[in-house]
Design a protein around this motif. Structure first.
Motif, PDB file in Angstrom:
ATOM      1  N   GLU A  13       0.833  -1.207   0.000  1.00  0.00           N
ATOM      2  CA  GLU A  13       0.000   0.000   0.000  1.00  0.00           C
ATOM      3  C   GLU A  13       0.869   1.260   0.000  1.00  0.00           C
ATOM      4  O   GLU A  13       0.605   2.205  -0.748  1.00  0.00           O
ATOM      5  CB  GLU A  13      -0.922   0.005   1.219  1.00  0.00           C
ATOM      6  CG  GLU A  13      -1.821   1.213   1.278  1.00  0.00           C
ATOM      7  CD  GLU A  13      -2.719   1.237   2.502  1.00  0.00           C
ATOM      8  OE1 GLU A  13      -3.566   2.128   2.569  1.00  0.00           O
ATOM      9  OE2 GLU A  13      -2.559   0.377   3.395  1.00  0.00           O
ATOM     10  N   ALA A  16       2.430   1.687  -3.453  1.00  0.00           N
ATOM     11  CA  ALA A  16       1.442   2.125  -4.438  1.00  0.00           C
ATOM     12  C   ALA A  16       1.116   3.605  -4.264  1.00  0.00           C
ATOM     13  O   ALA A  16       1.018   4.348  -5.246  1.00  0.00           O
ATOM     14  CB  ALA A  16       0.173   1.279  -4.316  1.00  0.00           C
ATOM     15  N   THR A  17       0.948   4.047  -3.035  1.00  0.00           N
ATOM     16  CA  THR A  17       0.660   5.450  -2.755  1.00  0.00           C
ATOM     17  C   THR A  17       1.814   6.339  -3.205  1.00  0.00           C
ATOM     18  O   THR A  17       1.608   7.376  -3.847  1.00  0.00           O
ATOM     19  CB  THR A  17       0.390   5.651  -1.254  1.00  0.00           C
ATOM     20  OG1 THR A  17      -0.723   4.843  -0.872  1.00  0.00           O
ATOM     21  CG2 THR A  17       0.090   7.100  -0.932  1.00  0.00           C
ATOM     22  N   GLN A  71      -3.238   0.670 -11.531  1.00  0.00           N
ATOM     23  CA  GLN A  71      -4.153   0.672 -10.390  1.00  0.00           C
ATOM     24  C   GLN A  71      -4.997  -0.591 -10.369  1.00  0.00           C
ATOM     25  O   GLN A  71      -5.261  -1.147  -9.311  1.00  0.00           O
ATOM     26  CB  GLN A  71      -5.058   1.905 -10.428  1.00  0.00           C
ATOM     27  CG  GLN A  71      -4.384   3.152  -9.932  1.00  0.00           C
ATOM     28  CD  GLN A  71      -5.312   4.350  -9.991  1.00  0.00           C
ATOM     29  OE1 GLN A  71      -6.023   4.564 -10.961  1.00  0.00           O
ATOM     30  NE2 GLN A  71      -5.290   5.150  -8.947  1.00  0.00           N
ATOM     31  N   LYS A  72      -5.424  -1.053 -11.537  1.00  0.00           N
ATOM     32  CA  LYS A  72      -6.217  -2.279 -11.609  1.00  0.00           C
ATOM     33  C   LYS A  72      -5.424  -3.468 -11.073  1.00  0.00           C
ATOM     34  O   LYS A  72      -5.933  -4.281 -10.306  1.00  0.00           O
ATOM     35  CB  LYS A  72      -6.649  -2.555 -13.053  1.00  0.00           C
ATOM     36  CG  LYS A  72      -7.593  -1.540 -13.630  1.00  0.00           C
ATOM     37  CD  LYS A  72      -7.825  -1.803 -15.104  1.00  0.00           C
ATOM     38  CE  LYS A  72      -8.572  -0.657 -15.767  1.00  0.00           C
ATOM     39  NZ  LYS A  72      -8.673  -0.850 -17.217  1.00  0.00           N
ATOM     40  N   LYS A  73      -4.165  -3.543 -11.455  1.00  0.00           N
ATOM     41  CA  LYS A  73      -3.317  -4.652 -11.007  1.00  0.00           C
ATOM     42  C   LYS A  73      -3.016  -4.561  -9.519  1.00  0.00           C
ATOM     43  O   LYS A  73      -3.012  -5.573  -8.817  1.00  0.00           O
ATOM     44  CB  LYS A  73      -2.027  -4.677 -11.824  1.00  0.00           C
ATOM     45  CG  LYS A  73      -2.278  -5.057 -13.271  1.00  0.00           C
ATOM     46  CD  LYS A  73      -1.030  -5.003 -14.103  1.00  0.00           C
ATOM     47  CE  LYS A  73      -1.395  -5.344 -15.544  1.00  0.00           C
ATOM     48  NZ  LYS A  73      -0.292  -5.219 -16.455  1.00  0.00           N
ATOM     49  N   LEU A  74      -2.769  -3.353  -9.027  1.00  0.00           N
ATOM     50  CA  LEU A  74      -2.506  -3.186  -7.605  1.00  0.00           C
ATOM     51  C   LEU A  74      -3.743  -3.518  -6.769  1.00  0.00           C
ATOM     52  O   LEU A  74      -3.627  -4.126  -5.703  1.00  0.00           O
ATOM     53  CB  LEU A  74      -2.024  -1.768  -7.312  1.00  0.00           C
ATOM     54  CG  LEU A  74      -0.613  -1.439  -7.801  1.00  0.00           C
ATOM     55  CD1 LEU A  74      -0.340   0.046  -7.647  1.00  0.00           C
ATOM     56  CD2 LEU A  74       0.424  -2.256  -7.063  1.00  0.00           C
ATOM     57  N   ALA A  75      -4.902  -3.130  -7.250  1.00  0.00           N
ATOM     58  CA  ALA A  75      -6.142  -3.452  -6.531  1.00  0.00           C
ATOM     59  C   ALA A  75      -6.337  -4.963  -6.479  1.00  0.00           C
ATOM     60  O   ALA A  75      -6.738  -5.521  -5.445  1.00  0.00           O
ATOM     61  CB  ALA A  75      -7.332  -2.775  -7.199  1.00  0.00           C
ATOM     62  N   PHE A  76      -6.058  -5.645  -7.596  1.00  0.00           N
ATOM     63  CA  PHE A  76      -6.177  -7.105  -7.623  1.00  0.00           C
ATOM     64  C   PHE A  76      -5.197  -7.731  -6.636  1.00  0.00           C
ATOM     65  O   PHE A  76      -5.550  -8.656  -5.897  1.00  0.00           O
ATOM     66  CB  PHE A  76      -5.922  -7.646  -9.041  1.00  0.00           C
ATOM     67  CG  PHE A  76      -5.846  -9.135  -9.085  1.00  0.00           C
ATOM     68  CD1 PHE A  76      -7.001  -9.905  -9.048  1.00  0.00           C
ATOM     69  CD2 PHE A  76      -4.619  -9.790  -9.149  1.00  0.00           C
ATOM     70  CE1 PHE A  76      -6.940 -11.277  -9.076  1.00  0.00           C
ATOM     71  CE2 PHE A  76      -4.546 -11.165  -9.175  1.00  0.00           C
ATOM     72  CZ  PHE A  76      -5.701 -11.915  -9.141  1.00  0.00           C
ATOM     73  N   ALA A  78      -3.907  -6.444  -3.909  1.00  0.00           N
ATOM     74  CA  ALA A  78      -4.358  -6.190  -2.534  1.00  0.00           C
ATOM     75  C   ALA A  78      -5.524  -7.100  -2.165  1.00  0.00           C
ATOM     76  O   ALA A  78      -5.571  -7.660  -1.062  1.00  0.00           O
ATOM     77  CB  ALA A  78      -4.745  -4.727  -2.377  1.00  0.00           C
ATOM     78  N   ARG A  79      -6.475  -7.249  -3.099  1.00  0.00           N
ATOM     79  CA  ARG A  79      -7.631  -8.117  -2.846  1.00  0.00           C
ATOM     80  C   ARG A  79      -7.175  -9.574  -2.679  1.00  0.00           C
ATOM     81  O   ARG A  79      -7.616 -10.278  -1.771  1.00  0.00           O
ATOM     82  CB  ARG A  79      -8.620  -7.985  -3.997  1.00  0.00           C
ATOM     83  CG  ARG A  79      -9.952  -8.642  -3.766  1.00  0.00           C
ATOM     84  CD  ARG A  79     -10.984  -8.282  -4.840  1.00  0.00           C
ATOM     85  NE  ARG A  79     -10.514  -8.528  -6.194  1.00  0.00           N
ATOM     86  CZ  ARG A  79     -10.202  -7.587  -7.091  1.00  0.00           C
ATOM     87  NH1 ARG A  79     -10.297  -6.309  -6.750  1.00  0.00           N
ATOM     88  NH2 ARG A  79      -9.787  -7.898  -8.301  1.00  0.00           N
TER      89      ARG A  79
END
Length: 90
Positions: A13, A16-17, A71-76, A78-79
């Protein structure tokens, strides 16, 4: 082991930030393709949420597209990390 996984999630996180801030800074510093940066025409390219509506050049547009995909890949990630951690805990 679960503690280490949670710490890795926190590090992800933070990275990514930091990456998002750096890319937004690079995009705003890139300027436009107009000599001297004196652009008075219509808005060109994407505008990051919360940013002023100033002309965007090709470099900023490319960075915005890259960030959108990343962002899509980072969200995946993290999930997936959260789901894996929950599954291991159960």
């Amino acid at each position: 082991m679960l503690t280490m996984t949670g710490e890795a999630g926190g590090d992800l996180e933070k990275a990514a930030t930091s990456m998002m801030k750096d890319l937004m800074s690079a995009a705003s510093s890139a300027g436009t393709a107009v000599p001297g940066g004196q652009f008075n025409g219509p808005m060109v390219g994407p505008v990051a949420q919360g940013q002023s509506r100033v002309p965007t050049g090709p470099v900023a547009a490319a960075l915005a597209q890259y960030l959108s995909e990343r962002q899509k890949k980072l969200a995946f990630m993290a999930r997936r990390l959260g789901d894996s951690d929950s599954g291991a805990t159960q």
